[in-house]
Design a protein around this motif. Structure first.
Motif, short mmCIF file in Angstrom:
data_model
loop_
_atom_site.label_atom_id
_atom_site.label_comp_id
_atom_site.label_asym_id
_atom_site.label_seq_id
_atom_site.Cartn_x
_atom_site.Cartn_y
_atom_site.Cartn_z
N THR A 159 66.80 70.90 -34.27
CA THR A 159 65.70 71.65 -34.88
C THR A 159 65.39 73.24 -34.59
O THR A 159 65.17 73.98 -35.44
N GLN A 160 65.64 73.04 -33.12
CA GLN A 160 65.56 74.32 -32.85
C GLN A 160 66.68 75.49 -33.19
O GLN A 160 66.33 76.61 -33.56
N LYS A 161 67.66 74.98 -33.42
CA LYS A 161 68.81 75.82 -33.83
C LYS A 161 68.76 76.19 -35.25
O LYS A 161 68.81 77.20 -35.59
N LEU A 162 68.09 75.15 -36.14
CA LEU A 162 67.72 75.54 -37.53
C LEU A 162 66.78 76.62 -37.66
O LEU A 162 66.69 77.25 -38.36
N LYS A 163 65.73 76.44 -36.90
CA LYS A 163 64.72 77.14 -36.68
C LYS A 163 65.16 78.62 -36.33
O LYS A 163 64.83 79.94 -37.08
N LEU A 164 66.21 78.88 -35.19
CA LEU A 164 66.65 79.86 -34.60
C LEU A 164 67.34 80.53 -36.13
O LEU A 164 67.72 81.73 -35.95
N GLN A 165 68.04 79.67 -36.61
CA GLN A 165 69.09 80.26 -37.73
C GLN A 165 68.12 80.91 -38.70
O GLN A 165 68.48 81.81 -39.29
N ALA A 166 67.20 80.20 -39.04
CA ALA A 166 66.04 80.73 -40.04
C ALA A 166 65.34 82.20 -39.63
O ALA A 166 65.47 83.07 -40.11
N GLU A 167 65.17 82.21 -38.38
CA GLU A 167 64.51 83.27 -37.69
C GLU A 167 65.78 84.39 -37.73
O GLU A 167 65.38 85.70 -37.84
N GLU A 168 67.04 84.08 -37.25
CA GLU A 168 68.12 84.84 -37.29
C GLU A 168 68.50 85.61 -38.70
O GLU A 168 68.62 86.77 -38.82
N LEU A 169 68.33 84.50 -39.53
CA LEU A 169 68.38 85.19 -41.32
C LEU A 169 67.45 86.11 -41.58
O LEU A 169 67.60 87.30 -42.07
N LYS A 170 66.12 85.82 -41.00
CA LYS A 170 64.99 86.58 -41.22
C LYS A 170 65.36 87.98 -40.73
O LYS A 170 64.98 89.06 -41.08
N HIS A 171 65.79 87.83 -39.22
CA HIS A 171 65.73 89.00 -38.48
C HIS A 171 66.96 89.91 -39.01
O HIS A 171 66.90 91.22 -38.99
N GLN A 172 68.00 89.16 -39.55
CA GLN A 172 69.08 89.95 -39.93
C GLN A 172 68.71 90.55 -41.39
O GLN A 172 69.12 91.65 -41.52
N ARG A 173 67.78 89.73 -42.19
CA ARG A 173 67.33 90.45 -43.44
C ARG A 173 66.40 91.82 -43.03
O ARG A 173 66.59 92.97 -43.53
N GLU A 174 65.90 91.42 -41.95
CA GLU A 174 65.00 92.56 -41.54
C GLU A 174 66.05 93.74 -41.12
O GLU A 174 65.58 94.92 -41.40
N ILE A 175 67.04 93.46 -40.35
CA ILE A 175 67.73 94.46 -39.91
C ILE A 175 68.44 95.12 -41.06
O ILE A 175 68.56 96.36 -41.20
N LEU A 176 68.79 94.30 -42.03
CA LEU A 176 69.46 94.82 -43.29
C LEU A 176 68.77 95.97 -43.91
O LEU A 176 69.21 96.90 -44.31
#
Length: 914
Positions: A736-753
């Motif tokens: 669950t935390q991994k999914l959450k981290l992945q979502a946050e990572e995607l969000k973060h990657q989107r923000e980085i992009l």
């Protein structure tokens, strides 16, 4: 003269002070520290289980030969008496009697008098004696007797204070302190006729022996019952007993009488010879006050003392001569004489007789060996050799150190080994005449001869010599046969003569000499029968003694078979004189020397070791039965109980789990530790010295360690299930935390992009602005260039005007034209400032680098450098700097110097490289 007087002084001093100890039975003393009990021992008896039981004040003591146990009554009162019948141990105490029985390795008590009102409140009753009479048990105090038939109790009260009751045949005697002896018939009691002498007398024993009844009084001695009354016992010992305070007496097997006293220990009388032995504190007993006497199944004696317990082996074939004073010293040899013993010790030569011993004159110092030749005794001494005959001592040799004297097996010649070689006595009628073996002047310990003209000699330190002689004992040849046989460890060699054959004991192996090869060879018979023997002593042709692993064995040779007979270590433990064991044979006895005396042992004695053993194992104080289980990592104490306390006690060994080695059982106890889980087996063997015989075994199982128990395995399963459950939960949580981290990572990657796009846009904008600036810069550069060209043209125009002026003649017209041209082409001041500003902006970085490297440059120098970097010629630069062409050239020359340029270096290229 002075030395002689000194020796005489010591002689008289010794003979006046020394009182010899006679041969006594072996005594084992047990102190309070051994059994951890109280002082007085009021009663002693052996149980059906072969254990010895003692009434020891507040304790019932039990000793099985291995372990002491002690028990107290529920009311903690003093135990005065015991009686053993079958599996019950009856005991009497203060207003209490009952019995003990053994179960699960412990003693348990059952009260017979519990809840019964047998004792009056004012009575101070203690049960001092228990006995069986007419099928009933009698519990006797000083005031009453309680008769118990197994169901009911009958109480008989005495009219006066009594000491003890004594059942003799069908008669029961009651000893009154005041009124003498009564004979009891039912409830009626009466004084026997003629027994009035016993009034006001304490009687401590009435015993029957060979149809005669003996009465033992405390202070009046011993009386014998006759038809018309009593008569004093006609024995010399009786007068001695009157001053000793008799406490107890018993007739025992072997026509012996044992009398325990209050102040002189115990007397053991041989009724056949009327000779007695007194064992007390002066010789070997711990205490002189004997309170009780008991016997074991070997008919040996147990004494309850006022302070301790003593076991006396009165029927043992072994007797001990004790020297507790230390004056006698270590005994190196002893021999029987007509009147007693002749003793050679490290203090001198002593003569024993009539209960005393004296030192022989001029014999102070180390005595070594005593050998009987005919009626004479030849004594080897540090100062020489003496001959003893009927109390007379003569010195026959001054050669010091007569270690051993051995007789030749082929004639009557004797050889003596000394500190300095070998002496030969071949004339027994005159022992003062002797010969010396030449060529062997070294310390020789043993000598033997079985062939004419040759002898064998063992060095005291190392080496075995074969000496060849002529008929007059002159040396022809001396050979070191251990060197010839290449035997390296040849220290302390023993020579042993067996049936006219000479054997050599070298480093625990047996050798004989091969006359063909002239070398030593191992003897198969003796090496097969006597392994690990460290010493051997001859007794006669068929008997000898060996020392094996610290244990002495008496060996009887029958053909090529050997009968082993163990001599218990307790008789000599720590008392053997190593390398100097000697035996003197006297008829059917032989004497063996010790550190503090000597042993007398019957030659025909055969130690019939009992095979019946009982095994009791304990773990954590709890009895462990055969084939049962003990806890892991717990000590197991296996008690091997023979029930034998005397000379026939077996020599025991054990094997654990079929191991190869036999392990000796010390003091009857096997301690097992650090055992692995699973099944184990202890096999117990009796060892006679020649063979091991299985006599008992004990099997048990060691449980799995606690961490492998059923509950622990269940706990492990629960733990594993819990771990798996938590692991599952943890994995789920982590997923669950991994999914959450992945979502946050995607969000973060989107923000980085987004940020990258934004940054890229900004960069693009900056590039665009930079491009615009560059265009503006180019524009300004163009403007600068244009201005520069304009200025150049204006300058050129001015030059033209100047030329016109120089050529025009009409002044008015010329003036007018010139003014007009100058006005038209005049450079605006504001435009010039803009030009310089733009020029500085374009070349700002160049100006900064130039200033850092050459800080001494002036603004004009910098301006010239900028123009030169723009690749302008001096002609173009002159009007821009408002100087002449010549001035520009001069300025360039000065600038080269400031920039440290050589003549070969181009100024414009140098500036372009900055």
């Amino acid at each position: 003269m002075k030395s002689t007087l000194l020796k005489l002084f010591f002689f008289f001093l010794f003979t006046s002070q020394i009182q010899a100890q006679e041969l006594l039975p072996f005594v084992e003393n047990y102190s309070k520290s051994d059994f951890q009990g109280d002082n007085q021992v009021w009663n002693v008896a052996q149980g059906k289980d072969n254990a010895m039981y003692f009434a020891n004040n507040h304790y019932l003591l039990r000793y099985d030969g291995v372990m002491w146990e002690k028990y107290t009554l529920p009311n903690k009162t003093i135990i005065r008496s015991i009686l053993i019948e079958d599996d019950k141990i009856y005991s009497g105490s203060y207003k209490e009697f009952g019995y003990w029985y053994r179960k699960d390795g412990k003693m348990h008590y059952v009260s017979i008098t519990k809840n019964l009102r047998l004792f009056a409140e004012k009575d101070n009753e203690e049960i001092w004696k228990i006995f069986r009479f007419n099928g009933s048990l009698y519990f006797q105090s000083f005031n009453d007797v309680f008769i118990y038939n197994g169901k009911t109790i009958q109480k008989i009260k005495f009219s006066s204070l009594i000491s003890y009751c004594f059942p003799v045949d069908k008669n029961l005697y009651v000893a009154s302190v005041k009124d003498g002896i009564f004979k009891m018939n039912g409830k009626k009691i009466a004084n026997p006729k003629g027994w009035g002498i016993l009034k006001n007398t304490v009687v401590h024993a009435i015993e029957k022996y060979k149809d005669e009844t003996y009465i033992f009084t405390q202070k009046k001695g011993v009386f014998v019952v006759q038809n018309n009354g009593l008569k004093p016992w006609d024995n010399p010992l009786n007068e001695t007993l009157k001053s000793t305070t008799i406490n107890v007496a018993r007739f025992i097997k072997g026509n012996k009488l044992v009398i325990g006293t209050g102040n002189k220990g115990v007397f053991i009388l041989d009724l056949k010879s009327n000779l007695f032995k007194n064992i007390d504190r002066n010789n070997v007993l711990m205490n002189n006050s004997i309170l009780s006497i008991g016997f074991d199944k070997e008919d040996d004696l147990w004494l309850g003392l006022d302070n301790g317990i003593a076991h006396i082996e009165v029927n043992s074939p072994i007797s001990i001569f004790y020297d507790n004073t230390g004056i006698l010293g270590s005994v190196y040899s002893v021999a029987n004489t007509k009147d007693g013993y002749l003793i050679a010790s490290n203090h001198g030569i002593f003569e024993f007789g009539t209960g005393k011993f004296k030192m022989m004159p001029n014999t102070q110092g180390q005595g070594w060996n005593i050998t009987k030749i005919g009626d004479k005794f030849i004594i080897g001494h540090n100062d020489g050799t003496f001959s003893y005959d009927n109390g007379s001592l003569t010195k026959i040799s001054t050669v010091s150190g007569g270690w051993n004297l051995s007789k030749s097996t082929i004639n009557n010649t004797y050889f003596q080994s000394t500190y300095s070689g070998i002496l030969v006595y071949d004339d027994l009628s005159d022992l003062s005449k002797y010969k010396t073996i030449k060529g062997l002047t070294k310390p020789i310990k043993y000598v033997a001869q079985n062939k004419k003209n040759e002898i064998w000699a063992a060095d005291n330190y190392r080496g075995l010599y074969h000496v060849l002689l002529d008929d007059n004992y002159n040396t022809k040849k001396v050979e070191n046969v251990t060197q010839q046989s290449k035997i390296k460890n040849d220290f302390g060699i023993k020579i042993f003569e067996f049936r006219k054959e000479i054997l050599f004991l070298i480093n625990n192996s047996w050798y004989t000499y091969n006359s063909i090869s002239n070398k030593l060879e191992k003897n198969e018979l003796f090496n097969a029968n006597f392994k690990n023997v460290s010493d051997v002593v001859a007794i006669d042709e068929d008997h000898f003694m060996v020392l094996q692993n610290g244990i002495l064995y008496h060996i009887y040779a029958s053909g090529n078979k050997f009968v082993w007979n163990i001599i218990q270590e307790k008789y000599y433990k720590g008392k053997l004189i190593n390398e100097n064991l000697r035996i003197f044979k006297n008829q059917n006895h032989y004497l063996l020397n010790l550190d503090d005396g000597f042993i007398s042992l019957q030659l025909k004695y055969i130690n019939k070791q009992h095979k019946t053993l009982r095994v009791e194992a304990f773990s954590e104080g709890t009895l462990v039965t055969d084939n049962s289980k003990i806890k892991f990592n717990k000590e197991l104490k296996v008690n091997v109980i023979s029930g034998i306390y005397g000379a026939s006690k077996p020599n025991l060994f054990y094997k654990l789990n079929k191991s190869k080695d036999f392990v000796p059982i010390s003091d009857g106890v096997i301690l097992l530790n650090n055992l692995s889980s699973g099944y184990h087996s202890v096999v117990i063997y009796k060892h006679d010295g020649a063979s091991y015989e299985k006599v008992a075994d004990f099997d048990f199982k060691v449980a799995q360690p606690w961490y492998f128990s059923l509950w622990m395995i269940l706990l492990y399963l629960i733990g594993i299930a819990g771990i798996l459950f938590f692991y599952y939960k943890w994995n789920k949580l982590r997923y669950t935390q991994k999914l959450k981290l992945q979502a946050e990572e995607l969000k973060h990657q989107r923000e980085i992009l987004e940020m990258e796009l934004k940054t890229e846009n900004e960069l693009n904008i900056q590039e665009y602005e930079k491009h615009i600036l560059e265009l503006e810069l180019q524009t300004k550069s163009s403007e600068v260039a244009g201005k520069s060209l304009s200025i150049a043209k204006q300058s050129e125009m001015i030059d033209n005007i100047q030329n016109i002026l120089n050529t025009e003649k009409d002044f008015s017209k010329l003036k007018s034209e010139i003014k007009k041209a100058i006005k038209i082409n005049e450079v605006n001041k504001h435009e010039w400032e803009i030009f310089e500003t733009n020029l500085n902006q374009i070349h700002n970085e160049f100006i900064i680098n130039l200033t850092k490297k050459f800080p001494n440059l002036t603004p004009k120098d910098i301006k010239l450098c900028v123009y030169l970097k723009m690749n302008l010629s001096s002609k173009e630069i002159a009007p821009m700097m408002n100087i002449s062409f010549r001035g520009v050239e001069l300025h360039r020359y000065r600038l080269r110097k400031k920039l440290d340029l050589t003549q070969d270096e181009n100024l414009s290229k140098f500036l372009l490289s900055l």
